[in-house]
Design a protein around this motif. Sequence first.
Motif, PDB file in Angstrom:
ATOM      1  N   GLY A 713       0.818  -1.217   0.000  1.00 52.58           N
ATOM      2  CA  GLY A 713       0.000   0.000   0.000  1.00 52.58           C
ATOM      3  C   GLY A 713       0.846   1.258   0.000  1.00 52.58           C
ATOM      4  N   LEU A 714       0.175   2.366   0.007  1.00 51.52           N
ATOM      5  CA  LEU A 714       0.852   3.669   0.049  1.00 51.52           C
ATOM      6  C   LEU A 714       0.699   4.247   1.446  1.00 51.52           C
ATOM      7  CD1 LEU A 714      -0.311   5.165  -3.366  1.00 51.52           C
ATOM      8  CD2 LEU A 714       2.029   4.503  -2.749  1.00 51.52           C
ATOM      9  N   LEU A 715       1.760   4.844   1.901  1.00 51.14           N
ATOM     10  CA  LEU A 715       1.774   5.374   3.268  1.00 51.14           C
ATOM     11  C   LEU A 715       0.974   6.672   3.362  1.00 51.14           C
ATOM     12  CD1 LEU A 715       3.102   5.060   6.117  1.00 51.14           C
ATOM     13  CD2 LEU A 715       4.907   6.561   5.263  1.00 51.14           C
ATOM     14  N   ILE A 716       0.122   6.741   4.375  1.00 52.59           N
ATOM     15  CA  ILE A 716      -0.581   7.990   4.674  1.00 52.59           C
ATOM     16  C   ILE A 716       0.052   8.529   5.953  1.00 52.59           C
ATOM     17  CG2 ILE A 716      -2.823   9.033   5.263  1.00 52.59           C
ATOM     18  CD1 ILE A 716      -2.962   7.846   2.519  1.00 52.59           C
ATOM     19  N   PRO A 717       0.834   9.584   5.845  1.00 51.63           N
ATOM     20  CA  PRO A 717       1.497  10.068   7.067  1.00 51.63           C
ATOM     21  C   PRO A 717       0.475  10.532   8.101  1.00 51.63           C
ATOM     22  CG  PRO A 717       2.083  11.398   5.140  1.00 51.63           C
ATOM     23  CD  PRO A 717       1.089  10.404   4.683  1.00 51.63           C
ATOM     24  N   HIS A 718       0.725  10.221   9.348  1.00 52.16           N
ATOM     25  CA  HIS A 718      -0.273  10.581  10.359  1.00 52.16           C
ATOM     26  C   HIS A 718      -0.022  11.967  10.943  1.00 52.16           C
ATOM     27  CE1 HIS A 718       2.995   8.876  12.721  1.00 52.16           C
ATOM     28  NE2 HIS A 718       2.601   9.670  13.685  1.00 52.16           N
ATOM     29  N   THR A 719       1.091  12.541  10.572  1.00 49.92           N
ATOM     30  CA  THR A 719       1.428  13.858  11.142  1.00 49.92           C
ATOM     31  C   THR A 719       0.801  14.968  10.311  1.00 49.92           C
ATOM     32  OG1 THR A 719       3.422  13.732   9.845  1.00 49.92           O
ATOM     33  CG2 THR A 719       3.588  13.134  12.183  1.00 49.92           C
ATOM     34  N   VAL A 720      -0.455  14.827  10.028  1.00 46.93           N
ATOM     35  CA  VAL A 720      -1.139  15.836   9.198  1.00 46.93           C
ATOM     36  C   VAL A 720      -2.373  16.317   9.950  1.00 46.93           C
ATOM     37  CG1 VAL A 720      -0.365  15.012   6.940  1.00 46.93           C
ATOM     38  CG2 VAL A 720      -2.399  14.010   7.976  1.00 46.93           C
ATOM     39  N   PRO A 721      -2.827  17.528   9.651  1.00 45.07           N
ATOM     40  CA  PRO A 721      -4.039  18.000  10.321  1.00 45.07           C
ATOM     41  C   PRO A 721      -5.251  17.152   9.917  1.00 45.07           C
ATOM     42  CG  PRO A 721      -3.016  19.746   9.001  1.00 45.07           C
ATOM     43  CD  PRO A 721      -2.274  18.496   8.706  1.00 45.07           C
ATOM     44  N   PRO A 722      -6.301  17.142  10.738  1.00 41.97           N
ATOM     45  CA  PRO A 722      -7.506  16.388  10.394  1.00 41.97           C
ATOM     46  C   PRO A 722      -8.047  16.807   9.034  1.00 41.97           C
ATOM     47  CG  PRO A 722      -7.682  17.328  12.602  1.00 41.97           C
ATOM     48  CD  PRO A 722      -6.415  17.838  12.026  1.00 41.97           C
ATOM     49  N   PHE A 723      -8.585  15.866   8.334  1.00 42.14           N
ATOM     50  CA  PHE A 723      -9.201  16.086   7.018  1.00 42.14           C
ATOM     51  C   PHE A 723      -8.205  16.611   5.985  1.00 42.14           C
ATOM     52  CE2 PHE A 723     -12.607  15.694   9.981  1.00 42.14           C
ATOM     53  CZ  PHE A 723     -13.331  14.688   9.370  1.00 42.14           C
ATOM     54  N   SER A 724      -7.013  16.034   6.056  1.00 40.64           N
ATOM     55  CA  SER A 724      -6.034  16.310   4.997  1.00 40.64           C
ATOM     56  C   SER A 724      -6.348  15.399   3.817  1.00 40.64           C
ATOM     57  CB  SER A 724      -4.619  16.011   5.485  1.00 40.64           C
ATOM     58  OG  SER A 724      -4.279  16.938   6.473  1.00 40.64           O
ATOM     59  N   THR A 725      -5.996  15.877   2.649  1.00 45.38           N
ATOM     60  CA  THR A 725      -6.321  15.125   1.442  1.00 45.38           C
ATOM     61  C   THR A 725      -5.059  14.694   0.711  1.00 45.38           C
ATOM     62  OG1 THR A 725      -8.425  16.186   1.148  1.00 45.38           O
ATOM     63  CG2 THR A 725      -7.395  15.379  -0.832  1.00 45.38           C
ATOM     64  N   PHE A 726      -5.050  13.471   0.250  1.00 46.63           N
ATOM     65  CA  PHE A 726      -3.942  12.970  -0.575  1.00 46.63           C
ATOM     66  C   PHE A 726      -4.502  12.517  -1.912  1.00 46.63           C
ATOM     67  CE2 PHE A 726      -2.716  12.555   3.772  1.00 46.63           C
ATOM     68  CZ  PHE A 726      -1.375  12.933   3.778  1.00 46.63           C
ATOM     69  N   VAL A 727      -3.833  12.902  -2.965  1.00 49.94           N
ATOM     70  CA  VAL A 727      -4.240  12.448  -4.297  1.00 49.94           C
ATOM     71  C   VAL A 727      -3.036  11.745  -4.919  1.00 49.94           C
ATOM     72  CG1 VAL A 727      -5.149  13.126  -6.556  1.00 49.94           C
ATOM     73  CG2 VAL A 727      -5.769  14.458  -4.529  1.00 49.94           C
ATOM     74  N   PHE A 728      -3.216  10.533  -5.360  1.00 49.01           N
ATOM     75  CA  PHE A 728      -2.131   9.787  -5.999  1.00 49.01           C
ATOM     76  C   PHE A 728      -2.529   9.481  -7.436  1.00 49.01           C
ATOM     77  CE2 PHE A 728      -2.186   8.421  -1.500  1.00 49.01           C
ATOM     78  CZ  PHE A 728      -0.936   8.877  -1.095  1.00 49.01           C
ATOM     79  N   GLU A 729      -1.698   9.928  -8.348  1.00 47.24           N
ATOM     80  CA  GLU A 729      -1.922   9.577  -9.762  1.00 47.24           C
ATOM     81  C   GLU A 729      -0.965   8.453 -10.111  1.00 47.24           C
ATOM     82  OE1 GLU A 729      -2.584  12.646 -12.836  1.00 47.24           O
ATOM     83  OE2 GLU A 729      -2.330  14.058 -11.168  1.00 47.24           O
ATOM     84  N   LEU A 730      -1.486   7.353 -10.598  1.00 46.98           N
ATOM     85  CA  LEU A 730      -0.659   6.179 -10.911  1.00 46.98           C
ATOM     86  C   LEU A 730      -0.664   5.948 -12.421  1.00 46.98           C
ATOM     87  CD1 LEU A 730      -1.149   5.816  -7.858  1.00 46.98           C
ATOM     88  CD2 LEU A 730      -1.614   3.436  -8.285  1.00 46.98           C
ATOM     89  N   THR A 731       0.544   5.821 -12.980  1.00 45.42           N
ATOM     90  CA  THR A 731       0.633   5.589 -14.418  1.00 45.42           C
ATOM     91  C   THR A 731       1.517   4.383 -14.666  1.00 45.42           C
ATOM     92  OG1 THR A 731       0.728   7.979 -14.508  1.00 45.42           O
ATOM     93  CG2 THR A 731       1.019   6.840 -16.590  1.00 45.42           C
ATOM     94  N   ALA A 732       0.990   3.421 -15.444  1.00 44.16           N
ATOM     95  CA  ALA A 732       1.779   2.213 -15.726  1.00 44.16           C
ATOM     96  C   ALA A 732       2.935   2.566 -16.643  1.00 44.16           C
ATOM     97  CB  ALA A 732       0.892   1.158 -16.365  1.00 44.16           C
ATOM     98  N   GLU A 733       4.062   1.921 -16.413  1.00 44.96           N
ATOM     99  CA  GLU A 733       5.235   2.202 -17.267  1.00 44.96           C
ATOM    100  C   GLU A 733       5.174   1.369 -18.544  1.00 44.96           C
ATOM    101  OE1 GLU A 733       8.577   3.828 -14.257  1.00 44.96           O
ATOM    102  OE2 GLU A 733       8.658   1.694 -14.762  1.00 44.96           O
TER     103      GLU A 733
END
Length: 733
Positions: A713-733
């Motif tokens: 999986g991908l790590l979601i750092p916990h040292t972020v304020p509540p309701f932080s958003t992460f967007v990951f774009e994945l592209t196959a090589e």
Amino acid sequence: MIIFDQTHNTFTLNTKNTSYQMKVTEFGHLLHLYYGEKITDRDVSYLIPNVIRSHESNPSEVGANRVYSLCAYPQEFSSNDAGDYRISSIEVVNTDGSYAFVGKYRSHKIYKGKYRLSTLPTLFAADNEDVETLEIELQDEVTGVSVTLYYGVFAEKDVITRAVKLTNGDKGELRLQKIMSASVDFMTDDFDILHFFGHHYYERRPERQHLNHGVFEIGSTRGSSGHFHNPFAVLCAPEATETNGDAYGFLLMYSGNFELSAEVDGYSQTRVALGINHKQFEFKLAVGESFEAPEAVLTYSKDGFSTLSHNFHNIFRNNACDSKFVNSERPVILNSWEPFRFTFDEEKLLKTAELGKRLGADLFVLDDGWFGQGDFARDHEKAGLGDWTEDPKKLPNGLKGLADKLHAMGLKFGLWFEPEMVNERSNLYKAHPDWCLKVPDRAPSRSRHQLCLDLSRPDVCEYLISAINAVLDQGIIDYVKWDYNRYVCDVYSTYYPQDRQGEIYHRYILGLYRILDGIVKTHPDILFEGCSGGGGRFDGAMLCYHPQIWCSDNTDAQSRLTVQYGTSFAYPVSTMGAHVSACPNKKTKRVFSWETRAAVAMHGTFGYELDPAKMTDEELDACFKQTEIYRKNQRLIFGGDYYRLSAPNDGDIFSAWEFVSKDKSNALVFAVTEDISILDKNYYVHIKGLDPDRNYKVNGDLTLSGKALDKIGLLIPHTVPPFSTFVFELTAE
Ligand code: GLA
């Protein structure tokens, strides 16, 4: 796809991964043998034990055979008053006053293509799609009443649809009091049921419970499918998860009263049935007359809920609505309701629209409040509904003046209607007080100060079609929001005699489909969005008319995470109306970052519901960038396979979801944290649906295999304020 085996008298419906089997017995009863993972066996009737169920009735024609019992055997369309005491598929009062109905096999037809119903919306076969239909006719030998059972087999999509048409025989008038669209029997128990309950501002919250002995039932008697339960449920193995285990989906294509029940009987056999709610339902049928029951959509997955949802998403994206907007890019909307309610004028609207362009909006929607005049002006909830002409006080240049200016700015123009309603303070009510539902000698209940028009009346329907079309035919409207803001009660129509009042709930819905046909289908260039106090009529039949439906009046980002999560079990993201709104949120008073609000609104038909004049330049620019992200990814969001990667409000500390392109070469993952800073713990979001053997670049940076992205999986750092958003774009090589 559909096999009739003459040796065994069985029908087997095969899709790519599932089979459904029925058998006609030597006495003509139609048994349900199997629904589940694909099998090649032509007759699995061995599953019926050769045991005497003490006290059960045995039909007279089986003679001394004490094993043959309608209550112990799994039935395809259960009889009434003939010894099957479980949930019945049908209840009739025959001409002679008896209640009996026993359907026996008479004939069947198998043909290419998908059956349609003449009074109700149904799924259709897409261009060149290989779909087959089976029709089986059962008839009661005494009354001549017959039912035609319809099966549509969408092989590639692993979906089977069912519908029923009842036709009266020649004995005299029949009173139909209940008819289920589908019922499926299982010889075992040990199931969970997952259903979706809620209320206004809190729609489609999943709830899962074990099915114990007795009857579990959800439904609506509110005249619409409603906020309280969605006409959809999943029967699943207790151990079923997103990726594993048996899961059966049952969904009713109907926008009115419904019931969906599951019974585990004393033999620990299970029956699931769904159809029109039988409360206050009684349809009179003259000799030879027919009644159509709405379509039920069934799917099975051996791999848990993700696959089950994909099956529903694929069918609703391709086989429900023939609007050209379904699979094209949808406009980014700026809607006037949350910022202005009823208080606006042309100048304010134009200024807002102009600034809306800085947000990236394509279409400006003038919501409630634009119609009615003088004393009946729609300046509040108490007046105007029914009078669909513009208020010259607010729009001195008319709708056309506003539309022309918006079009000149390069924006499209959308308008709100609530066709099915009337305020007592309106010209329509003054002219036709008898046009609303109302019980004789009783003053009708108001809800939001409004009354329901009597859509069971053909004259009301024809009036509405011409009144709304008069606005739309000007050719200046690009989008319509079709709202419906109360539940039905006082269900009585003076148009029909007193012994036909049991037909009104259903005739209302037939009237609704009639006006939708007359308005929506005659305006193919207008994008229609359904709505009902938010998501109070979010159902499959409405999706035959509206490519999108406003999901909830609750636009709080955290609340929406759950509403949209629940909605996604049956309905694709491309159908969910979702907007970024101002903070503090009007309802919840909570505050979220623009980024989080945008991420949540990208789980739907992205738009805005705020006053851009109250935003800073930086905020406008930031939102414009979010709009661009959405625009860039809209095809993937609407057309890709959708995965729920978390269960919000179910212990998961973040909400995560994902879109994967069908060829698995791209994916877009969103994660919104809760307050995770307090626990010094590592959180990972496991990415599903990728090719395990391909490598993917994550945000153009890190390269990982599909397998690692899933298993580690991908790590979601916990040292972020509540309701932080992460967007990951994945592209196959
Ligand atoms: C409903 C809708 C809202 C808005 C109002 C207008 O509540 O869900 O979006 O259109 O009606 O009255």
